[in-house]
Design a protein around this motif. Structure first.
Motif, PDB file in Angstrom:
ATOM      1  N   LEU A  91       0.830  -1.209   0.000  1.00 56.11           N
ATOM      2  CA  LEU A  91       0.000   0.000   0.000  1.00 56.11           C
ATOM      3  C   LEU A  91       0.864   1.258   0.000  1.00 56.11           C
ATOM      4  O   LEU A  91       1.739   1.424   0.846  1.00 56.11           O
ATOM      5  N   HIS A  92       0.595   2.168  -0.963  1.00 54.38           N
ATOM      6  CA  HIS A  92       1.350   3.424  -0.986  1.00 54.38           C
ATOM      7  C   HIS A  92       0.468   4.663  -0.990  1.00 54.38           C
ATOM      8  O   HIS A  92       0.931   5.768  -0.692  1.00 54.38           O
ATOM      9  N   THR A  93      -0.832   4.507  -1.310  1.00 54.74           N
ATOM     10  CA  THR A  93      -1.737   5.660  -1.335  1.00 54.74           C
ATOM     11  C   THR A  93      -2.988   5.343  -0.539  1.00 54.74           C
ATOM     12  O   THR A  93      -3.671   4.347  -0.813  1.00 54.74           O
ATOM     13  N   VAL A  94      -3.287   6.191   0.437  1.00 53.99           N
ATOM     14  CA  VAL A  94      -4.459   5.995   1.291  1.00 53.99           C
ATOM     15  C   VAL A  94      -5.258   7.292   1.308  1.00 53.99           C
ATOM     16  O   VAL A  94      -4.783   8.314   1.796  1.00 53.99           O
ATOM     17  N   ASP A  95      -6.466   7.232   0.765  1.00 50.67           N
ATOM     18  CA  ASP A  95      -7.359   8.397   0.742  1.00 50.67           C
ATOM     19  C   ASP A  95      -8.567   8.103   1.613  1.00 50.67           C
ATOM     20  O   ASP A  95      -9.364   7.208   1.299  1.00 50.67           O
ATOM     21  N   LEU A  96      -8.719   8.867   2.706  1.00 54.63           N
ATOM     22  CA  LEU A  96      -9.779   8.610   3.680  1.00 54.63           C
ATOM     23  C   LEU A  96     -10.563   9.881   4.008  1.00 54.63           C
ATOM     24  O   LEU A  96     -10.893  10.137   5.169  1.00 54.63           O
ATOM     25  N   PRO A  97     -10.914  10.681   3.018  1.00 58.29           N
ATOM     26  CA  PRO A  97     -11.583  11.945   3.338  1.00 58.29           C
ATOM     27  C   PRO A  97     -13.018  11.754   3.821  1.00 58.29           C
ATOM     28  O   PRO A  97     -13.732  10.870   3.377  1.00 58.29           O
TER      29      PRO A  97
END
Length: 224
Positions: A91-97
């Motif tokens: 995992l390199h990108t985590v988007d949790l908006p």
């Protein structure tokens, strides 16, 4: 195949019908809207990109089932816990908006993390004072609430108003994550500036609770 959540079943079916993937285990990209559970998601073991929008789930899915995942996006959902996120070693990108996440410490278990978006989340003091600076120290690109946005979200939650607050462009927006207050949490984010939101919190919480009925505060096409 195990029993699927209806919205996961719909997303999987769309990918299989596209002809790009012969089996659910071969699917590499999946976008799911409005799921109420992760039932059946584990069948998609080849996922590399997983996007979840407006879901009624309090935790991220078990990532141990998706060892090749490189990007996870969970937006406008009921997610409060990201425990176990380190199980996806790639995992390199985590988007949790726009969720309800307070504790970001599990992100420190992601060795290859390059980018994180946690805007619109009521982050805890430890997440704010320790985890975010540590991620930045490691070279991770971090998008997070401003101090004022965080303070307003924490105050709203203390008042029983689990709204997300964030900025987009030159304006600020208020939204209702998850499926508890709306059927389309990614839509109808009202425009309200910090000073006015602060005033409503102090003087008129009833008006704030009913603010999503104000059609005059909805973004126009020019705002999108």
């Amino acid at each position: 195949m195990s029993r699927l959540d209806p919205q996961i079943a719909k997303a999987v079916s769309n990918e299989l019908e596209s002809g790009n993937f012969p089996h659910s285990s071969d699917i590499t990209y999946l976008k799911v809207r409005y799921a109420r559970s992760y039932a059946g998601l584990a069948d998609c073991k080849g996922l590399r990109f997983l996007l979840l929008v407006g879901c009624a789930t309090e935790k991220i899915p078990p990532l141990v089932d998706h060892p090749e995942l490189v990007q996870l996006g969970v937006s406008d959902s009921d997610v409060r816990s990201i425990e176990g996120i380190g199980a996806a070693a790639e995992l390199h990108t985590v988007d949790l908006p726009r969720n309800g996440i307070e504790d970001l410490e599990p992100l420190l278990a992601c060795p290859g993390l390059l980018s994180v978006d946690v805007t619109g989340n009521p982050l805890s003091d430890r997440s704010w004072e320790y985890v975010l600076p540590e991620l930045r120290r490691r070279g991770v690109k971090v998008s997070a609430p401003t101090a004022d946005e965080r303070d307003l979200m924490l105050r709203m939650r203390s008042a029983g108003l689990p709204f997300a607050y964030y900025h987009r462009g030159e304006s600020h927006r208020l939204s209702r994550p998850g499926l508890g207050l709306t059927d389309m949490p990614e839509a109808d984010h009202v425009k309200i500036e910090p000073g006015e939101l602060d005033r409503l919190l102090v003087e008129d919480r009833a008006a704030l609770a009913a603010i999503f009925e104000r059609r005059d505060l909805m973004p126009t096409l020019s705002d999108l």
